[in-house]
Structure formats: C-alpha cells, structure tokens
Design a protein around this motif. Structure first.
Motif, PDB file in Angstrom:
ATOM      1  N   PRO A   1       2.522   4.349   1.207  1.00 48.36           N
ATOM      2  CA  PRO A   1       2.743   4.871   2.564  1.00 48.36           C
ATOM      3  C   PRO A   1       2.323   6.338   2.650  1.00 48.36           C
ATOM      4  O   PRO A   1       2.105   7.004   1.631  1.00 48.36           O
ATOM      5  CB  PRO A   1       4.253   4.724   2.742  1.00 48.36           C
ATOM      6  CG  PRO A   1       4.800   4.842   1.348  1.00 48.36           C
ATOM      7  CD  PRO A   1       3.781   4.193   0.459  1.00 48.36           C
ATOM      8  N   GLU A   2       2.224   6.835   3.864  1.00 53.79           N
ATOM      9  CA  GLU A   2       2.046   8.262   4.085  1.00 53.79           C
ATOM     10  C   GLU A   2       3.432   8.909   4.011  1.00 53.79           C
ATOM     11  O   GLU A   2       4.383   8.426   4.619  1.00 53.79           O
ATOM     12  CB  GLU A   2       1.413   8.517   5.452  1.00 53.79           C
ATOM     13  CG  GLU A   2       0.001   7.970   5.568  1.00 53.79           C
ATOM     14  CD  GLU A   2      -0.542   8.062   6.984  1.00 53.79           C
ATOM     15  OE1 GLU A   2       0.185   8.563   7.861  1.00 53.79           O
ATOM     16  OE2 GLU A   2      -1.686   7.632   7.212  1.00 53.79           O
TER      17      GLU A   2
ATOM     18  N   SER B   1       4.636   1.874   6.446  1.00 49.38           N
ATOM     19  CA  SER B   1       3.445   2.719   6.418  1.00 49.38           C
ATOM     20  C   SER B   1       3.753   4.213   6.377  1.00 49.38           C
ATOM     21  O   SER B   1       2.883   5.018   6.044  1.00 49.38           O
ATOM     22  CB  SER B   1       2.570   2.426   7.645  1.00 49.38           C
ATOM     23  OG  SER B   1       3.305   2.661   8.843  1.00 49.38           O
ATOM     24  N   GLU B   2       4.977   4.602   6.746  1.00 50.13           N
ATOM     25  CA  GLU B   2       5.359   6.011   6.731  1.00 50.13           C
ATOM     26  C   GLU B   2       6.758   6.154   6.129  1.00 50.13           C
ATOM     27  O   GLU B   2       7.641   5.330   6.395  1.00 50.13           O
ATOM     28  CB  GLU B   2       5.379   6.611   8.140  1.00 50.13           C
ATOM     29  CG  GLU B   2       4.028   6.674   8.829  1.00 50.13           C
ATOM     30  CD  GLU B   2       4.133   7.201  10.257  1.00 50.13           C
ATOM     31  OE1 GLU B   2       5.176   7.809  10.610  1.00 50.13           O
ATOM     32  OE2 GLU B   2       3.181   6.988  11.034  1.00 50.13           O
TER      33      GLU B   2
ATOM     34  N   ARG C   1       0.838  -1.191   0.000  1.00 50.08           N
ATOM     35  CA  ARG C   1       0.000   0.000   0.000  1.00 50.08           C
ATOM     36  C   ARG C   1       0.877   1.247   0.000  1.00 50.08           C
ATOM     37  O   ARG C   1       1.975   1.232   0.541  1.00 50.08           O
ATOM     38  CB  ARG C   1      -0.912   0.008   1.229  1.00 50.08           C
ATOM     39  CG  ARG C   1      -1.890  -1.160   1.281  1.00 50.08           C
ATOM     40  CD  ARG C   1      -2.763  -1.076   2.513  1.00 50.08           C
ATOM     41  NE  ARG C   1      -3.704  -2.188   2.582  1.00 50.08           N
ATOM     42  CZ  ARG C   1      -4.576  -2.360   3.576  1.00 50.08           C
ATOM     43  NH1 ARG C   1      -4.626  -1.489   4.579  1.00 50.08           N
ATOM     44  NH2 ARG C   1      -5.390  -3.400   3.567  1.00 50.08           N
TER      45      ARG C   1
ATOM     46  N   ILE D   1       9.109   2.208  10.202  1.00 48.43           N
ATOM     47  CA  ILE D   1       8.954   3.233   9.176  1.00 48.43           C
ATOM     48  C   ILE D   1      10.304   3.563   8.550  1.00 48.43           C
ATOM     49  O   ILE D   1      11.361   3.166   9.072  1.00 48.43           O
ATOM     50  CB  ILE D   1       8.335   4.519   9.761  1.00 48.43           C
ATOM     51  CG1 ILE D   1       9.324   5.176  10.736  1.00 48.43           C
ATOM     52  CG2 ILE D   1       6.999   4.224  10.453  1.00 48.43           C
ATOM     53  CD1 ILE D   1       8.909   6.547  11.221  1.00 48.43           C
TER      54      ILE D   1
ATOM     55  N   LYS E   1       5.614  -0.480  15.247  1.00 46.63           N
ATOM     56  CA  LYS E   1       5.597   0.043  13.879  1.00 46.63           C
ATOM     57  C   LYS E   1       7.019   0.212  13.379  1.00 46.63           C
ATOM     58  O   LYS E   1       7.921   0.567  14.154  1.00 46.63           O
ATOM     59  CB  LYS E   1       4.857   1.382  13.839  1.00 46.63           C
ATOM     60  CG  LYS E   1       4.770   2.021  12.467  1.00 46.63           C
ATOM     61  CD  LYS E   1       4.125   3.404  12.514  1.00 46.63           C
ATOM     62  CE  LYS E   1       2.638   3.314  12.768  1.00 46.63           C
ATOM     63  NZ  LYS E   1       1.986   4.654  12.584  1.00 46.63           N
TER      64      LYS E   1
END
Length: 344
Positions: free
Chosen positions: A44-45, A306-307, A42, A262, A260
């Motif tokens: 990421p931000e 995700s980031e 997906r 990142i 998490k």
C-alpha cells in the motif's frame, strides 16, 4: 398422538432445512475466504495522521515537526485534523494561521491531504468543541458547527494538496469525551460539504468494534482503525486475536458499497496508559519497538488495502529528540522504499 407426530416431523424437516442452509452458508464463506486470500497483495501507499494538538502536548513545535516529516521522511499522504476548538476560540473569530501554514507546506511538497473536519476528530479526548459552543443548545451548536464547516471548505477547497475531506472521526463509535449528538447530523454534514465542493468524502470506523456498512453507504472512502495492542484498566495490555483475513474480508465486502477502503489509523506508537513523566523515555521506547512497527506494517499489507496511515508520527520525532531514533529511522527507511507515485 397424531398431533405430536406431526409436530415432531415438522421440527425434523425444519432442522434438516436449517442444517443444509448453514452448510451452504459455510461453503459460501469458505469460498469468499479462499477467493480473498488468492488475490495478489500489493504494497500500500503509506502516510500519517498528523495532530498539531499531540505535537504540542509532547512539547514540540507543530510546524517544525511537520516540515521534518515532509522533508526528511518524504511523507506524501497526510490525514490532517482541523481542531474547531483551536480555530474558533471566540465565536465568529477565526484563526486559520497554523492550518494555512500546514497546507502551504503540503502544497510545496506535493502532499495529498485528507482534511478532517467536525466536532470529533483524531486524538484524545476525541471531541474538540469550543467552550462557548458547549454552552449553546444542541440545535444552536449544530448550526455553528455547520457554519465552521462551510468556512473551512470554502477556504481550503482550492488548495492543490487537498485530496479529500473526512467528516468527523469514527462518528458512530461511542468513544471519547463528547456530548450526545444525533446520528443524522453526520449525514447533514456530508450533504453540506458535498454541496460546497466535489472532492471525495471519507468516513471512518473502528476496525474491530463496530459495523462498517452504515458509514460505507454514505462515503466515497471508508477508513478503519487497526490496533494490534490495546490497554484498559481491567486487563492491562491485550492483543486482538484477529488475523489480516478478518479485515481483508470486511474490506472486500465494503467495496461493494463504497469506492475505496483504507486503513486510516495503524498503530505505530505505544499505548500511553499513564502520564509520560511517570516513566523514563527508555521505558516508553521499549513499549513499541521497530520490530513491533514492522510486524504491524506486514499485518496491514496482508489486509489488501491501498492506503495505510500511521498513528504516531509525532511520537517518532519526540523520541528522536530524546536520543531514541530507532522508530524515526525505521519510518525513514520505509518511506524511502516506496515507489514514487503520481498524484491521481
């Protein structure tokens, strides 16, 4: 003869066992790689690391640049180093004005800030310790550092933009102009901050050159740096021969140890290997182009994190002011393409 025959048979049996153990290990690793690569990737931000020190070195006004990044690029994730050497130039005398303004702007624009505190924070020379603190004994310096952390946490813990704390930057990676320090000091800093406030704590590591497990065990969030092209005096420029799967597997394993994982630094500017004024702006602009930017973004997306925080936002603005706006425009399109997310 009997003795040598027994030794030979023992070695053969152990060799067979070792072979099957290695074979089993390869099967397990192959299974992990297959499983990791089957997971959905997906977008990421995206965010930035923002350094007031670097902006000043480029001859820019830090607040003007930051406001442009928030208003024109709509940046919503920022990793913000607080430079001890700038805030407490004289022992016990604190100047929080610039940090206050940056955090107030962040509040106004709905930005989520990871505030970086400690002796070692982003940008060269890595360690930003007041001159007066360098003259103290190691024990005394540790004490005044903890006093600085306490005051910083108490000052900014209630800001709505604060998302998490980062303690030091790649603290176990021996890089930068830094005095020797105890590894245990990092854990003491984490304990201090955690006692003062319940925001998550982040630690960072080199993506390629160090183990991640020690930092993952002591952090709520683990960030790693990702540089595709580096430079040194011996070989010049070189590209790391690593695939996104390398980072994806490491990140997947680390999620068993922390909440998490990142990318805390993704290369989004050239590696400046000599003084800027020794070459033309056009030369520097060609060392890292929008095509390079896009390749790094695509590479990072395949790691599954995700980031992702870009390293070089100040540089985009600097080039833009010099009439080279291609990196700024690419970043603007990238941030515009992101789905608006709700603060979590």
């Amino acid at each position: 003869m009997l003795f040598f025959r027994v030794v030979k048979e023992t070695i053969q049996k152990r060799s067979v066992r070792l072979f099957f153990a290695l074979f089993l290990l390869l099967i397990v690793l192959a299974g992990i790689i297959f499983w990791v690569n089957q997971k959905e990737v997906r977008q990421p931000e995206f965010g930035i690391t923002y350094s007031t020190i670097y902006a000043q070195e480029l001859g820019l006004d830090p607040l003007t640049v930051y406001q442009a990044l928030l208003t024109e690029l709509s940046v919503k994730l920022v990793r913000l180093p607080v430079y001890w050497s700038e805030v407490e130039k004289e022992q016990g005398v604190y100047d929080w004005d610039q940090v206050d303004q940056l955090m107030t702007l962040s509040n106004a624009h709905g930005v989520e800030v990871t505030m970086v505190l400690g002796e070692k924070v982003p940008r060269w020379p890595e360690c930003f310790i007041p001159d007066w603190a360098l003259e103290l004994s190691e024990q005394e310096r540790e004490q005044v550092l903890k006093e600085f952390l306490t005051i910083a946490v108490q000052r900014y813990q209630s800001f709505s933009s604060l998302e998490r704390w980062q303690i030091e930057n790649e603290p176990f990676f021996p890089f930068g102009v830094c005095p020797e320090r105890r590894n245990e000091l990092v854990f003491e800093e984490i304990a201090l901050v955690s006692d003062l406030d319940d925001h998550p704590v982040q630690l960072t590591v080199s993506g390629e050159l160090e183990s991640w497990w020690q930092s993952a065990l002591h952090a709520d969030v683990l960030g790693f740096s990702l540089y595709r092209v580096t430079w040194n005096k011996t070989v010049g420029f070189s590209v790391y021969p690593l695939s996104p799967t390398f980072y994806r597997i490491r990140a997947t394993v680390m999620k068993w140890l922390t909440q998490k994982v990142i990318i805390s630094e993704l290369q989004a500017e050239p590696w400046i290997f000599i003084s800027l004024d020794e070459q033309t702006t056009e030369f520097w602009s060609e060392l890292f182009t929008p095509d390079d930017f896009e390749k790094n973004v695509q590479f990072a997306e395949q790691t599954g994190v995700s980031e992702v925080y870009f390293w070089g936002a100040e540089w985009w603005y600097y080039l833009r002011m010099q009439g080279f706006d291609s990196l700024w425009n690419y970043a603007e399109n990238l941030f515009d393409s992101q789905t608006v997310f709700v603060k979590h």
